[in-house]
Design a protein around this motif. Sequence first.
Motif, mmCIF file in Angstrom:
data_model
loop_
_atom_site.group_PDB
_atom_site.id
_atom_site.type_symbol
_atom_site.label_atom_id
_atom_site.label_comp_id
_atom_site.label_asym_id
_atom_site.label_seq_id
_atom_site.Cartn_x
_atom_site.Cartn_y
_atom_site.Cartn_z
ATOM 1 N N GLN A 37 0.952 -1.181 -0.042
ATOM 2 C CA GLN A 37 0.145 0.015 -0.029
ATOM 3 C C GLN A 37 1.018 1.264 -0.106
ATOM 4 O OE1 GLN A 37 -3.632 0.377 -0.091
ATOM 5 N NE2 GLN A 37 -3.001 2.614 -0.095
ATOM 6 N N GLU A 81 0.123 -7.617 -5.333
ATOM 7 C CA GLU A 81 -0.833 -6.670 -5.280
ATOM 8 C C GLU A 81 -0.390 -5.398 -4.685
ATOM 9 O OE1 GLU A 81 -4.853 -7.583 -3.965
ATOM 10 O OE2 GLU A 81 -4.604 -9.724 -4.641
ATOM 11 N N ARG A 83 -1.474 -1.187 -4.133
ATOM 12 C CA ARG A 83 -2.504 -0.336 -4.155
ATOM 13 C C ARG A 83 -1.756 1.221 -4.016
ATOM 14 N NH1 ARG A 83 -6.285 -3.052 -5.638
ATOM 15 N NH2 ARG A 83 -7.266 -4.926 -4.311
ATOM 16 N N ASP A 96 -6.192 6.423 -6.595
ATOM 17 C CA ASP A 96 -6.843 4.853 -6.277
ATOM 18 C C ASP A 96 -6.259 3.854 -7.245
ATOM 19 O OD1 ASP A 96 -8.374 6.033 -4.209
ATOM 20 O OD2 ASP A 96 -9.955 6.785 -5.405
ATOM 21 N N SER A 98 -4.988 0.660 -8.590
ATOM 22 C CA SER A 98 -5.050 -0.801 -8.095
ATOM 23 C C SER A 98 -3.976 -1.688 -9.069
ATOM 24 C CB SER A 98 -6.481 -1.446 -8.030
ATOM 25 O OG SER A 98 -6.275 -2.770 -7.698
ATOM 26 N N THR A 100 -2.380 -5.474 -10.237
ATOM 27 C CA THR A 100 -2.134 -6.890 -9.890
ATOM 28 C C THR A 100 -0.904 -7.418 -10.794
ATOM 29 O OG1 THR A 100 -4.288 -7.217 -8.988
ATOM 30 C CG2 THR A 100 -3.061 -9.246 -9.614
ATOM 31 N N TRP A 112 -4.317 -3.348 -14.283
ATOM 32 C CA TRP A 112 -4.347 -2.288 -13.535
ATOM 33 C C TRP A 112 -5.535 -1.369 -13.792
ATOM 34 C CZ3 TRP A 112 -4.289 2.983 -15.173
ATOM 35 C CH2 TRP A 112 -3.842 3.001 -16.402
#
Length: 194
Positions: A37, A81, A83, A96, A98, A100, A112
């Motif tokens: 994160q 992952e 973020r 925001d 994201s 993978t 993404w």
Amino acid sequence: GAIDLDIRQGALGGTDFSGQLALAFAGPRQHLNGALQIGVLDLRTWRNARLGPRDAPIDREAAAWRAVALRDLVPLDADLEVRVDRWLGLPLELQDVSLTLHADARMLRAPWSAARSGGNVSGADASRAKVSGDMHMDTSAPTPALAFEFAATDLALGDLVRDGWGVEGIEAALGRFALRLAGRGETVGEWLQD
């Protein structure tokens, strides 16, 4: 053997992050697994330090990059992952995000998605502006295949034109846009020429 990291608060180049990472050494390829994160990822400092003048000739490093074998781009297996709350320094400022990432000896996949930061332009509502993409590489084929996909909806273009090309006063929006670049080649240079 393996290394497990539980990162409560880390920093790299002014970017704060947290998460868990595990690197396993067993098997024919190392395997990286985890989740990160990131609050604000700002690439501008790194990008500006690496860029020369826009009309500078291609240097040796860029020429060497073209010789990199596609099969060697990801030298380990990975399931990650990531973020990112806010990503700066790209042609589009994103929030925001994201991402993978899955990679093994036969393929790489990195879908993404993100929201576009910015204001309202020509009826495009920044709260609805979405961007997404995917990178897919198949190294199991006799000649590796690599594809990049990018899609956007309700995307205001004024900031992009101003920041990318220094042109002021443009107000435009894309309602829906999709782009796919695909090719084959043993090296990055061959892929670019395909």
